[in-house]
Motif scaffolding. Structure first.
Motif, PDB file in Angstrom:
ATOM      1  N   GLU A  14       0.812  -1.222   0.000  1.00 12.33           N
ATOM      2  CA  GLU A  14       0.000   0.000   0.000  1.00 12.33           C
ATOM      3  C   GLU A  14       0.848   1.276   0.000  1.00 12.33           C
ATOM      4  O   GLU A  14       0.345   2.342  -0.334  1.00 12.33           O
ATOM      5  N   GLU A  15       2.087   1.173   0.398  1.00 11.45           N
ATOM      6  CA  GLU A  15       2.964   2.340   0.486  1.00 11.45           C
ATOM      7  C   GLU A  15       3.713   2.610  -0.816  1.00 11.45           C
ATOM      8  O   GLU A  15       4.568   3.491  -0.857  1.00 11.45           O
ATOM      9  N   LEU A  16       3.366   1.886  -1.864  1.00 12.11           N
ATOM     10  CA  LEU A  16       4.072   2.013  -3.139  1.00 12.11           C
ATOM     11  C   LEU A  16       3.123   2.236  -4.311  1.00 12.11           C
ATOM     12  O   LEU A  16       3.061   1.428  -5.243  1.00 12.11           O
ATOM     13  N   PRO A  17       2.395   3.340  -4.311  1.00 15.73           N
ATOM     14  CA  PRO A  17       1.535   3.622  -5.470  1.00 15.73           C
ATOM     15  C   PRO A  17       2.384   3.950  -6.701  1.00 15.73           C
ATOM     16  O   PRO A  17       3.538   4.387  -6.588  1.00 15.73           O
ATOM     17  N   ILE A  18       1.793   3.749  -7.857  1.00 14.04           N
ATOM     18  CA  ILE A  18       2.469   4.059  -9.120  1.00 14.04           C
ATOM     19  C   ILE A  18       2.924   5.516  -9.097  1.00 14.04           C
ATOM     20  O   ILE A  18       2.200   6.405  -8.673  1.00 14.04           O
ATOM     21  N   GLY A  19       4.157   5.739  -9.540  1.00  9.92           N
ATOM     22  CA  GLY A  19       4.732   7.076  -9.579  1.00  9.92           C
ATOM     23  C   GLY A  19       5.638   7.390  -8.399  1.00  9.92           C
ATOM     24  O   GLY A  19       6.383   8.373  -8.437  1.00  9.92           O
ATOM     25  N   THR A  20       5.592   6.582  -7.350  1.00  4.20           N
ATOM     26  CA  THR A  20       6.466   6.802  -6.193  1.00  4.20           C
ATOM     27  C   THR A  20       7.920   6.678  -6.635  1.00  4.20           C
ATOM     28  O   THR A  20       8.292   5.725  -7.316  1.00  4.20           O
ATOM     29  N   VAL A  21       8.753   7.643  -6.250  1.00  5.33           N
ATOM     30  CA  VAL A  21      10.198   7.593  -6.525  1.00  5.33           C
ATOM     31  C   VAL A  21      10.925   7.621  -5.192  1.00  5.33           C
ATOM     32  O   VAL A  21      10.661   8.475  -4.345  1.00  5.33           O
ATOM     33  N   ILE A  22      11.826   6.661  -5.012  1.00  5.79           N
ATOM     34  CA  ILE A  22      12.634   6.583  -3.802  1.00  5.79           C
ATOM     35  C   ILE A  22      14.087   6.770  -4.211  1.00  5.79           C
ATOM     36  O   ILE A  22      14.614   5.998  -5.014  1.00  5.79           O
ATOM     37  N   ARG A  23      14.718   7.791  -3.684  1.00  8.44           N
ATOM     38  CA  ARG A  23      16.158   8.007  -3.902  1.00  8.44           C
ATOM     39  C   ARG A  23      16.866   7.376  -2.708  1.00  8.44           C
ATOM     40  O   ARG A  23      16.808   7.910  -1.598  1.00  8.44           O
ATOM     41  N   ARG A 153       4.209  -8.022   0.849  1.00  9.11           N
ATOM     42  CA  ARG A 153       3.145  -8.153   1.834  1.00  9.11           C
ATOM     43  C   ARG A 153       2.302  -6.879   1.857  1.00  9.11           C
ATOM     44  O   ARG A 153       2.809  -5.799   1.601  1.00  9.11           O
ATOM     45  N   GLN A 154       1.028  -7.040   2.160  1.00  2.00           N
ATOM     46  CA  GLN A 154       0.155  -5.893   2.411  1.00  2.00           C
ATOM     47  C   GLN A 154       0.136  -5.628   3.913  1.00  2.00           C
ATOM     48  O   GLN A 154       0.226  -6.566   4.719  1.00  2.00           O
ATOM     49  N   ARG A 155       0.049  -4.377   4.291  1.00  2.00           N
ATOM     50  CA  ARG A 155       0.062  -3.993   5.698  1.00  2.00           C
ATOM     51  C   ARG A 155      -1.088  -4.653   6.461  1.00  2.00           C
ATOM     52  O   ARG A 155      -0.899  -5.196   7.538  1.00  2.00           O
ATOM     53  N   GLU A 156      -2.309  -4.589   5.909  1.00  2.00           N
ATOM     54  CA  GLU A 156      -3.477  -5.127   6.595  1.00  2.00           C
ATOM     55  C   GLU A 156      -3.306  -6.606   6.895  1.00  2.00           C
ATOM     56  O   GLU A 156      -3.670  -7.082   7.960  1.00  2.00           O
ATOM     57  N   ALA A 157      -2.753  -7.345   5.945  1.00  2.00           N
ATOM     58  CA  ALA A 157      -2.566  -8.787   6.134  1.00  2.00           C
ATOM     59  C   ALA A 157      -1.507  -9.064   7.193  1.00  2.00           C
ATOM     60  O   ALA A 157      -1.585 -10.048   7.924  1.00  2.00           O
ATOM     61  N   SER A 158      -0.512  -8.166   7.295  1.00  2.00           N
ATOM     62  CA  SER A 158       0.571  -8.360   8.265  1.00  2.00           C
ATOM     63  C   SER A 158       0.120  -8.027   9.682  1.00  2.00           C
ATOM     64  O   SER A 158       0.666  -8.531  10.640  1.00  2.00           O
ATOM     65  N   ALA A 159      -0.875  -7.149   9.802  1.00  2.00           N
ATOM     66  CA  ALA A 159      -1.331  -6.716  11.119  1.00  2.00           C
ATOM     67  C   ALA A 159      -2.200  -7.777  11.789  1.00  2.00           C
ATOM     68  O   ALA A 159      -2.310  -7.810  13.004  1.00  2.00           O
ATOM     69  N   GLY A 160      -2.810  -8.632  10.972  1.00  2.00           N
ATOM     70  CA  GLY A 160      -3.768  -9.589  11.513  1.00  2.00           C
ATOM     71  C   GLY A 160      -3.182 -10.808  12.120  1.00  2.00           C
ATOM     72  O   GLY A 160      -2.133 -11.064  12.467  1.00  2.00           O
TER      73      GLY A 160
END
Length: 160
Positions: A14-23, A153-160
């Motif tokens: 969920e933290e990686l939407p299209i267009g995200t750039v990480i330097r 992994r998705q955050r929601e699935a990891s929290a459960g």
């Protein structure tokens, strides 16, 4: 329990939407020892990496840093801020190019841009993300580029 210590360093789907750039913050200066060790460990007899005389007579005038090691570093430099602790599996690498040579003593840095992202159709709680990794030398020249597809992994699935 300290939630910050339990949270993976990498990013969830969920933290990686299209267009995200990480330097990416990590950089790495490559050495002659790195080149020789990687080249011999992978059974690559290419004289451009191992034979200084042959390399000196080439159009480059000196040994080339092994491009497979450059590719490995390009992915490795991204791990802490992208997929550490959230990766389920690497699914593939495509579109690998090396537009400029890398030499001993070059310092490499990387950035990653999300170019595709979708929830997995067959694995609930996981998502498929494709990033374009770009590697640059100390002069800002593009020396490597590839697309990497990951199952995260998705955050929601990891929290459960």
């Amino acid at each position: 329990m300290n939630e910050d210590l339990d949270r993976p360093q990498g990013r969830y789907f969920e933290e990686l939407p299209i267009g995200t750039v990480i330097r990416h913050r990590l950089r790495r200066t490559v050495t002659e020892s790195d080149n020789i060790l990687f080249t011999t460990l992978t059974m690559n007899p290419q004289p451009l990496h191992l034979d200084f005389e042959a390399a000196a007579a080439s159009e480059f005038g000196r040994p080339l840093f092994n491009s497979m090691m450059t590719l490995s570093l390009l992915v490795g430099l991204s791990v802490h801020e992208l997929s550490l602790g959230t990766l389920v599996a690497n699914l593939g690498l495509t579109d690998v190019v090396f537009p400029k040579p890398v030499f001993h003593g070059d310092t490499l840095r990387a950035e990653s841009e999300v170019v595709e992202a979708r929830e997995s159709r067959s694995r609930p709680g996981q998502g498929v993300v494709t990033v374009e990794h770009r590697g640059f030398n100390q002069h800002g020249e593009l020396v490597a580029r590839c697309k990497r597809t990951m199952l995260l992994r998705q955050r929601e699935a990891s929290a459960g």
